[in-house]
Design a protein around this motif. Sequence first.
Motif, mmCIF file in Angstrom:
data_model
loop_
_atom_site.group_PDB
_atom_site.id
_atom_site.type_symbol
_atom_site.label_atom_id
_atom_site.label_comp_id
_atom_site.label_asym_id
_atom_site.label_seq_id
_atom_site.Cartn_x
_atom_site.Cartn_y
_atom_site.Cartn_z
ATOM 1 N N ALA A 1 0.858 -1.179 0.000
ATOM 2 C CA ALA A 1 0.000 0.000 0.000
ATOM 3 C C ALA A 1 0.894 1.228 0.000
ATOM 4 C CB ALA A 1 -0.913 0.001 1.224
ATOM 5 N N GLU A 2 0.377 2.338 -0.551
ATOM 6 C CA GLU A 2 1.141 3.582 -0.627
ATOM 7 C C GLU A 2 0.184 4.742 -0.425
ATOM 8 O OE1 GLU A 2 3.348 5.763 -4.235
ATOM 9 O OE2 GLU A 2 4.364 3.933 -3.548
ATOM 10 N N ILE A 3 0.461 5.574 0.598
ATOM 11 C CA ILE A 3 -0.430 6.677 0.954
ATOM 12 C C ILE A 3 0.407 7.939 1.119
ATOM 13 C CG2 ILE A 3 -2.163 7.477 2.609
ATOM 14 C CD1 ILE A 3 -1.988 4.342 3.545
ATOM 15 N N ARG A 4 -0.024 9.034 0.530
ATOM 16 C CA ARG A 4 0.658 10.308 0.695
ATOM 17 C C ARG A 4 -0.006 11.101 1.808
ATOM 18 N NH1 ARG A 4 2.271 8.696 -4.094
ATOM 19 N NH2 ARG A 4 4.270 9.477 -4.879
ATOM 20 N N HIS A 5 0.849 11.625 2.729
ATOM 21 C CA HIS A 5 0.319 12.391 3.860
ATOM 22 C C HIS A 5 1.369 13.366 4.359
ATOM 23 C CE1 HIS A 5 -1.659 13.490 7.557
ATOM 24 N NE2 HIS A 5 -0.615 13.068 8.256
ATOM 25 N N ASP A 6 0.984 14.623 4.461
ATOM 26 C CA ASP A 6 1.823 15.664 5.059
ATOM 27 C C ASP A 6 3.215 15.724 4.421
ATOM 28 O OD1 ASP A 6 3.069 16.516 8.386
ATOM 29 O OD2 ASP A 6 2.332 17.796 6.757
ATOM 30 N N GLY A 7 3.257 15.652 3.101
ATOM 31 C CA GLY A 7 4.520 15.773 2.400
ATOM 32 C C GLY A 7 5.392 14.534 2.433
ATOM 33 N N ALA A 8 4.840 13.420 2.875
ATOM 34 C CA ALA A 8 5.599 12.172 2.937
ATOM 35 C C ALA A 8 4.779 11.050 2.315
ATOM 36 C CB ALA A 8 5.963 11.825 4.374
ATOM 37 N N ILE A 9 5.437 9.908 2.129
ATOM 38 C CA ILE A 9 4.760 8.722 1.599
ATOM 39 C C ILE A 9 4.812 7.632 2.667
ATOM 40 C CG2 ILE A 9 4.704 6.989 -0.225
ATOM 41 C CD1 ILE A 9 6.131 8.941 -2.032
ATOM 42 N N VAL A 10 3.640 7.163 3.064
ATOM 43 C CA VAL A 10 3.528 6.057 4.022
ATOM 44 C C VAL A 10 3.290 4.797 3.202
ATOM 45 C CG1 VAL A 10 2.304 5.140 6.025
ATOM 46 C CG2 VAL A 10 2.521 7.623 5.720
ATOM 47 N N ARG A 11 4.196 3.842 3.342
ATOM 48 C CA ARG A 11 4.100 2.628 2.543
ATOM 49 C C ARG A 11 4.049 1.399 3.433
ATOM 50 N NH1 ARG A 11 8.339 5.409 -0.682
ATOM 51 N NH2 ARG A 11 7.572 5.758 -2.798
ATOM 52 N N ARG A 12 3.301 0.384 2.953
ATOM 53 C CA ARG A 12 3.355 -0.947 3.559
ATOM 54 C C ARG A 12 3.820 -1.922 2.500
ATOM 55 N NH1 ARG A 12 0.341 -4.989 2.722
ATOM 56 N NH2 ARG A 12 -1.494 -3.789 2.084
ATOM 57 N N TYR A 13 4.836 -2.702 2.853
ATOM 58 C CA TYR A 13 5.290 -3.781 1.980
ATOM 59 C C TYR A 13 5.432 -5.020 2.842
ATOM 60 C CZ TYR A 13 8.137 -6.557 -1.214
ATOM 61 O OH TYR A 13 8.623 -7.557 -2.018
ATOM 62 N N ARG A 14 4.685 -6.052 2.497
ATOM 63 C CA ARG A 14 4.590 -7.245 3.323
ATOM 64 C C ARG A 14 4.104 -6.826 4.708
ATOM 65 N NH1 ARG A 14 9.875 -10.633 1.021
ATOM 66 N NH2 ARG A 14 9.057 -10.780 -1.100
#
Length: 403
Positions: free
Chosen positions: A259-272
């Motif tokens: 998953a990849e989510i953009r928030h507050d100028g950053a990218i929050v990612r989940r991998y495995r």
Amino acid sequence: MLAPARAALGELALRGARLAAAISGGVDSTVLVHALARLAPEFGYRLRAVHVHHGLSPHADDWRRACARLCRSLGVPFTAYRVAVGRSRRGLEAEAREQRRAVLARVRADAIALGHQLDDQAETVLLNLLRGAGLDGAAAMPSVGRLGGKRLVRPLLAVPREAIVAYARAHALAWVEDESNADEARTRNFLRRRVGPLLAARFPRWRENLARAARHFADARLDARLLLREFLAGHGLRAPSEAKLAEMLRQLAGSGPRAEIRHDGAIVRRYRERVSVEREPPPAPFAPVRWQGEARLALPALGGELRFRRVRGAGIAARRVRDGLTVRLRAGGERLRPDPRRPRRTLKNLFQEAGVPPWRRARLPLLFCGSDLVWVPGLGVDAAYASAPGEPGIVPEWRPFAS
């Protein structure tokens, strides 16, 4: 008494699994092994019992023999491990506990069962609160958890001590008594023998109430929203709105591989199973760079530098790359053979096997000799370019700049 055990085991899906039960010889672990042996046909696990012999009591050998006799009578495979408990600042009891956990973590099993019961849980909550513990300590022991990468279950955690003893007597089970349990110099024994009876006189359900409080503390500790807020704050990001938070949780907990989510100028990612936060500027353009023997090669466009060590018998064979190497980015379709016993494979497959997140793969510096891919960060050297034993070699290392 088997109902709580059934409920705890039902959370684990153990059919066909190897379940190792820790047995000390005391009444709790004796009843644990007996109950698990009865429930094995129902849940379909393969049960074995594990005993850790500390040698701290003069009766330790008797305890081991008692455990072996019980397991023989039940047809349960039994293994005893002897450990040496040295003195430490934590004390003998804490050191012995760590030794037990270390043994159980190494046992060849899919899950570990421990004999902690309701009184143990209530005493743990009380003891931790008296020590000023936070949420982790107040949550005490989970009924289902992890130990050494294995699933851990405490099937008797909701069962009071008197019910354990009644079960043992009803089934004519023999158990041993640890003489150290009478030593009120030990804080837990003092709580059990002195404080517990006083609490029971005024609060008859003090054990159940403290165990319920532990579950509430655990819920608060594990509340996903709280955890995600704390996680984002720990990375210097502003708290999202409730709606955005709910959407982030939905994506992060989704069934897809990432998953990849953009928030507050950053990218929050989940991998495995891992979640990461990265503040990513737009990728800088990168043109191939030549390496001709330098110890360090700065690559600011990729956010790091390559370092090279001269060794023998490891890395890239120096004789194969006398004219230097070229640093390029992945273009697609590249193959590497890091293991000479296996065929050449695509970088995509090798990256997946190594757990390299997809968003990092495109900006990794790859080393080429002509058109041959020689080395990839995290994957190693192609077998055709590997240094032979004793032969001069070059070991590259990719060092991202500290963020």
